[in-house]
Design a protein around this motif. Structure first.
Motif, mmCIF file in Angstrom:
data_model
loop_
_atom_site.group_PDB
_atom_site.id
_atom_site.type_symbol
_atom_site.label_atom_id
_atom_site.label_comp_id
_atom_site.label_asym_id
_atom_site.label_seq_id
_atom_site.Cartn_x
_atom_site.Cartn_y
_atom_site.Cartn_z
ATOM 1 N N GLY A 199 0.831 -1.200 0.000
ATOM 2 C CA GLY A 199 0.000 0.000 0.000
ATOM 3 C C GLY A 199 0.861 1.244 0.000
ATOM 4 O O GLY A 199 1.647 1.455 0.920
ATOM 5 N N PRO B 32 -0.299 7.649 1.890
ATOM 6 C CA PRO B 32 0.516 8.364 2.874
ATOM 7 C C PRO B 32 1.002 7.462 4.010
ATOM 8 O O PRO B 32 2.161 7.589 4.442
ATOM 9 C CB PRO B 32 -0.415 9.447 3.415
ATOM 10 C CG PRO B 32 -1.624 9.450 2.569
ATOM 11 C CD PRO B 32 -1.583 8.309 1.621
ATOM 12 N N ALA B 33 0.164 6.535 4.481
ATOM 13 C CA ALA B 33 0.573 5.677 5.604
ATOM 14 C C ALA B 33 1.695 4.734 5.180
ATOM 15 O O ALA B 33 2.700 4.583 5.890
ATOM 16 C CB ALA B 33 -0.629 4.883 6.127
ATOM 17 N N ASP C 109 2.249 -1.735 -4.590
ATOM 18 C CA ASP C 109 0.921 -1.113 -4.670
ATOM 19 C C ASP C 109 0.164 -1.696 -5.856
ATOM 20 O O ASP C 109 0.748 -1.984 -6.913
ATOM 21 C CB ASP C 109 1.020 0.411 -4.822
ATOM 22 C CG ASP C 109 -0.298 1.084 -4.486
ATOM 23 O OD1 ASP C 109 -0.419 1.659 -3.389
ATOM 24 O OD2 ASP C 109 -1.251 1.005 -5.304
ATOM 25 N N ALA C 110 -1.142 -1.824 -5.673
ATOM 26 C CA ALA C 110 -1.991 -2.419 -6.705
ATOM 27 C C ALA C 110 -2.099 -1.536 -7.956
ATOM 28 O O ALA C 110 -2.289 -2.040 -9.067
ATOM 29 C CB ALA C 110 -3.391 -2.654 -6.136
ATOM 30 N N ALA D 290 -6.679 14.421 -2.692
ATOM 31 C CA ALA D 290 -6.835 15.344 -1.551
ATOM 32 C C ALA D 290 -6.222 16.690 -1.903
ATOM 33 O O ALA D 290 -6.701 17.740 -1.461
ATOM 34 C CB ALA D 290 -6.187 14.749 -0.301
ATOM 35 N N ASN E 59 -5.306 19.670 2.951
ATOM 36 C CA ASN E 59 -5.303 20.074 4.360
ATOM 37 C C ASN E 59 -4.476 19.047 5.141
ATOM 38 O O ASN E 59 -4.966 17.988 5.500
ATOM 39 C CB ASN E 59 -6.757 20.122 4.837
ATOM 40 C CG ASN E 59 -6.916 20.578 6.253
ATOM 41 O OD1 ASN E 59 -8.001 20.483 6.805
ATOM 42 N ND2 ASN E 59 -5.856 21.090 6.861
ATOM 43 N N GLY F 155 -1.791 -7.198 -3.628
ATOM 44 C CA GLY F 155 -1.604 -8.210 -2.579
ATOM 45 C C GLY F 155 -2.867 -9.054 -2.435
ATOM 46 O O GLY F 155 -3.975 -8.522 -2.380
ATOM 47 N N GLY G 29 -7.701 2.829 -5.710
ATOM 48 C CA GLY G 29 -6.855 1.717 -5.251
ATOM 49 C C GLY G 29 -7.309 1.050 -3.973
ATOM 50 O O GLY G 29 -7.101 -0.138 -3.797
ATOM 51 N N SER G 30 -7.910 1.802 -3.041
ATOM 52 C CA SER G 30 -8.291 1.196 -1.757
ATOM 53 C C SER G 30 -9.693 0.631 -1.879
ATOM 54 O O SER G 30 -10.663 1.368 -1.790
ATOM 55 C CB SER G 30 -8.281 2.253 -0.651
ATOM 56 O OG SER G 30 -7.071 2.924 -0.690
ATOM 57 N N GLU H 293 -5.699 4.333 7.198
ATOM 58 C CA GLU H 293 -7.159 4.329 7.270
ATOM 59 C C GLU H 293 -7.745 2.932 7.421
ATOM 60 O O GLU H 293 -8.933 2.783 7.690
ATOM 61 C CB GLU H 293 -7.704 5.006 6.008
ATOM 62 C CG GLU H 293 -8.905 5.876 6.287
ATOM 63 C CD GLU H 293 -9.441 6.533 5.038
ATOM 64 O OE1 GLU H 293 -8.839 7.519 4.584
ATOM 65 O OE2 GLU H 293 -10.460 6.056 4.504
ATOM 66 N N LEU I 82 -5.117 12.824 7.471
ATOM 67 C CA LEU I 82 -3.742 12.621 6.998
ATOM 68 C C LEU I 82 -2.766 12.545 8.166
ATOM 69 O O LEU I 82 -1.856 11.710 8.161
ATOM 70 C CB LEU I 82 -3.340 13.749 6.037
ATOM 71 C CG LEU I 82 -3.878 13.596 4.614
ATOM 72 C CD1 LEU I 82 -3.576 14.831 3.774
ATOM 73 C CD2 LEU I 82 -3.293 12.349 3.938
HETATM 74 C C1 LIG Z 1 -11.767 13.667 -2.065
HETATM 75 C C2 LIG Z 1 -10.880 13.455 -0.851
HETATM 76 C C3 LIG Z 1 -10.245 14.534 -0.278
HETATM 77 C C4 LIG Z 1 -9.466 14.360 0.884
HETATM 78 N N1 LIG Z 1 -8.834 15.449 1.425
HETATM 79 C C5 LIG Z 1 -8.145 15.309 2.590
HETATM 80 C C6 LIG Z 1 -7.494 16.423 3.189
HETATM 81 O O1 LIG Z 1 -7.460 17.542 2.625
HETATM 82 N N2 LIG Z 1 -6.887 16.227 4.391
HETATM 83 C C7 LIG Z 1 -6.869 15.012 5.015
HETATM 84 O O2 LIG Z 1 -6.325 14.902 6.127
HETATM 85 N N3 LIG Z 1 -7.405 13.924 4.429
HETATM 86 C C8 LIG Z 1 -8.045 14.053 3.241
HETATM 87 N N4 LIG Z 1 -8.610 12.939 2.648
HETATM 88 C C9 LIG Z 1 -8.402 11.625 3.277
HETATM 89 C C10 LIG Z 1 -7.007 11.052 2.994
HETATM 90 O O3 LIG Z 1 -6.685 11.202 1.626
HETATM 91 C C11 LIG Z 1 -6.972 9.578 3.388
HETATM 92 O O4 LIG Z 1 -7.337 9.477 4.756
HETATM 93 C C12 LIG Z 1 -5.564 8.973 3.203
HETATM 94 O O5 LIG Z 1 -5.173 9.017 1.845
HETATM 95 C C13 LIG Z 1 -5.533 7.517 3.680
HETATM 96 O O6 LIG Z 1 -4.215 7.094 3.588
HETATM 97 P P1 LIG Z 1 -3.821 5.547 3.596
HETATM 98 O O7 LIG Z 1 -2.362 5.511 3.269
HETATM 99 O O8 LIG Z 1 -4.301 4.916 4.834
HETATM 100 O O9 LIG Z 1 -4.670 4.920 2.417
HETATM 101 P P2 LIG Z 1 -4.749 5.283 0.865
HETATM 102 O O10 LIG Z 1 -4.307 6.684 0.609
HETATM 103 O O11 LIG Z 1 -6.110 4.901 0.459
HETATM 104 O O12 LIG Z 1 -3.664 4.331 0.203
HETATM 105 C C14 LIG Z 1 -3.788 2.939 0.238
HETATM 106 C C15 LIG Z 1 -2.954 2.357 -0.893
HETATM 107 O O13 LIG Z 1 -3.043 0.944 -0.803
HETATM 108 C C16 LIG Z 1 -3.157 0.409 -2.098
HETATM 109 N N5 LIG Z 1 -3.825 -0.898 -1.996
HETATM 110 C C17 LIG Z 1 -5.047 -1.181 -1.518
HETATM 111 N N6 LIG Z 1 -5.291 -2.505 -1.546
HETATM 112 C C18 LIG Z 1 -4.171 -3.076 -2.039
HETATM 113 C C19 LIG Z 1 -3.766 -4.417 -2.283
HETATM 114 N N7 LIG Z 1 -4.576 -5.453 -2.031
HETATM 115 N N8 LIG Z 1 -2.538 -4.635 -2.787
HETATM 116 C C20 LIG Z 1 -1.688 -3.614 -3.033
HETATM 117 N N9 LIG Z 1 -2.002 -2.322 -2.836
HETATM 118 C C21 LIG Z 1 -3.239 -2.056 -2.330
HETATM 119 C C22 LIG Z 1 -3.967 1.422 -2.858
HETATM 120 O O14 LIG Z 1 -3.755 1.324 -4.257
HETATM 121 C C23 LIG Z 1 -3.453 2.738 -2.272
HETATM 122 O O15 LIG Z 1 -2.367 3.261 -3.027
HETATM 123 C C24 LIG Z 1 -9.350 13.082 1.468
HETATM 124 C C25 LIG Z 1 -9.987 11.985 0.872
HETATM 125 C C26 LIG Z 1 -10.733 12.169 -0.282
HETATM 126 C C27 LIG Z 1 -11.416 10.967 -0.902
#
Ligand SMILES: Cc1cc2nc3c(=O)[nH]c(=O)nc-3n(C[C@H](O)[C@H](O)[C@H](O)COP(=O)(O)OP(=O)(O)OC[C@H]3O[C@@H](n4cnc5c(N)ncnc54)[C@H](O)[C@@H]3O)c2cc1C
Length: 412
Positions: free
Chosen positions: A7, A10-11, A30-31, A42, A48, A131, A169-170, A372, A385
């Motif tokens: 994945g 950001p995390a 990443d997928a 975002a 933000n 994955g 992707g998620s 998330e 974030l």
């Molecule tokens: C329209 C919008 C605006 C936003 N604006 C803000 C903002 O301004 N401020 C803020 O704090 N938050 C904002 N958010 C929320 C923030 O973007 C998310 O909380 C954050 O991106 C989550 O991060 P993450 O790394 O947990 O997951 P994600 O960013 O969802 O990344 C997960 C990754 O895992 C990959 N993945 C998933 N399943 C698999 C698998 N089986 N195999 C391989 N790879 C896989 C995906 O392709 C993806 O790249 C916004 C969200 C949206 C939808």
């Protein structure tokens, strides 16, 4: 030590950075065809990054998960995040609401700079690798355009996101994979989401797409405490969405879950009180239409007047005192949250109770979780974030710590 991150949001990227900086050999899978797609989305809304409010208030945004976030944010909170962005050449500023943004309000320059730094540090990226679970102890399976691939890892960080905006992707396909390994997961639900109302055809045709500005949402928590949230929102084809609706969405979603429907109370005239409105609306109308009277005496027109007509009975509309009460507390019945796919974020996920303090799944030693996909929720305002970065960092460092201690244990 070989750490695999699955994945690249950001995390996951933060997990990769912290593990690599702590001396691990890091491969990130990443997928999608590229990483950070939701992060880039975002950025379309200004990115933000975090919030500048005092730490106690900041922590309160994580509700029932504040205990779990206290140590995480104490080591990587809003100030550390701003310093980190600065280290990537991205200046940040505090907006009038206290929210923190990159100076150019964009995600792409930050992501570009970050990926450059990660590659330089030796992190290897493998995109188009989805994955699909494990084929043996520490052996991860991926599907790729060139067929299936098995990858060995000393430790793994899963940062697979929630279930909103699956086309980025998620898609929450990890839920059954972890559930079948008896990892405890709270059901995924939409957070920071819109709601269905079931407007009349007339209202929908006339007002879908209209913003409703200078209003406040009044919600009652399950403990009966009322809170008042000023802001704005948008009328949609099916209901309501945006700003202040997202702010109160967790309480409304929970009310729908408990009772089948929820009541959103809208204050359409935040700058006036009921006695003043009653007095103004009681003035003789003369030959003016009711619409002109409402506009002149209460500054209610357009979509706000439409909302009143949609919700208030004819009798109440004709009674200045009852109309004033309706303007200050218009009950809009919500019948369902919009689907998870449309939400800004996801509530539910892997329970913190299934993890140790390093964010390792207790029942799957060597497998860590971040972002998330964990069971927490927060409003928008940079809290999402910040939490993803903080948990990503903790999981990356946690994996290194676990491997280091295991090695020492083996030698000893
Ligand atoms: C329209 C919008 C605006 C936003 N604006 C803000 C903002 O301004 N401020 C803020 O704090 N938050 C904002 N958010 C929320 C923030 O973007 C998310 O909380 C954050 O991106 C989550 O991060 P993450 O790394 O947990 O997951 P994600 O960013 O969802 O990344 C997960 C990754 O895992 C990959 N993945 C998933 N399943 C698999 C698998 N089986 N195999 C391989 N790879 C896989 C995906 O392709 C993806 O790249 C916004 C969200 C949206 C939808």
């Amino acid at each position: 030590m070989k750490i695999v991150i699955v994945g690249g949001g950001p995390a996951g990227l933060m997990a990769a950075e912290s593990a690599s900086a702590a001396g691990a050999e890091v491969d990130l899978y990443d997928a999608m065809a590229s990483v950070g797609r939701k992060f880039l989305l975002a950025g379309k809304g200004g990115l933000n990054l975090t919030h500048s409010e005092p730490s106690e208030k900041f922590l309160s945004r994580y509700g029932t998960r504040r205990t779990q976030f206290a140590p995480l944010l104490a080591t990587f909170g809003p100030d550390a995040l701003r310093a980190w962005a600065h280290g990537l050449g991205i200046d940040t500023f505090i907006g009038s609401s206290g929210r923190v943004f990159p100076a150019d309000l964009k995600a792409a320059p930050l992501l570009r700079s970050w990926l450059r730094r990660l590659r330089k540090a030796g992190v290897r990226f493998h995109v188009r690798h989805r994955g699909t679970g494990w084929s043996g102890q520490g052996i991860l399976s991926f599907t790729t355009p060139n067929g299936n691939r098995a990858v060995a890892a000393d430790a793994t960080v899963l940062a697979l996101g929630g279930g909103s905006w699956p086309k980025l992707g998620s898609d929450a396909s990890w839920v059954p994979l972890l559930a079948e390994r008896r990892v405890r997961i709270a059901p995924l639900q939409p957070a920071n989401c819109g709601f269905d109302v079931g407007w009349s055809g007339h209202f929908r045709m006339k007002f879908a797409g209209h913003p409703v500005k200078s209003v406040a949402a009044v919600v009652r928590s399950h403990t009966g405490i009322e809170s008042w949230h000023p802001g704005e929102f948008v009328i949609t084809e099916t209901g309501v969405e945006g700003g202040v609706i997202y702010t109160v969405s967790a309480a409304l979603r929970n009310e729908i879950l408990a009772k089948g429907t929820a009541t959103l109370r809208l204050d359409l005239a935040p700058d006036r009180d009921v006695p003043r409105l009653t007095k103004s609306l009681s003035r003789p109308r003369g030959k003016r239409t009711m619409a002109a009277h409402l506009q002149r005496q209460a500054n209610i027109e357009g979509v706000k007047a439409g909302l009143l007509r949609e919700v208030v009975s004819k009798d109440d509309f004709a009674d200045p005192a009852r109309l004033a009460v309706a303007i200050k507390s218009l009950p809009v019945k919500l019948i369902a949250p919009r689907p998870l796919e449309e939400a800004i974020s996801t509530a539910g996920g892997v329970l913190f109770e299934a993890l140790d303090a390093r964010l390792m799944i207790r029942s799957l030693p060597g497998v860590f979780c971040a972002g998330e996909m964990l069971d927490w929720e927060s409003p928008t305002g940079g809290y999402l974030l910040t939490a993803c970065f903080a948990t990503g960092r903790a999981a990356g460092l946690g994996a290194v710590d676990w491997l280091t201690k295991r090695r020492i244990g083996r030698k000893g």
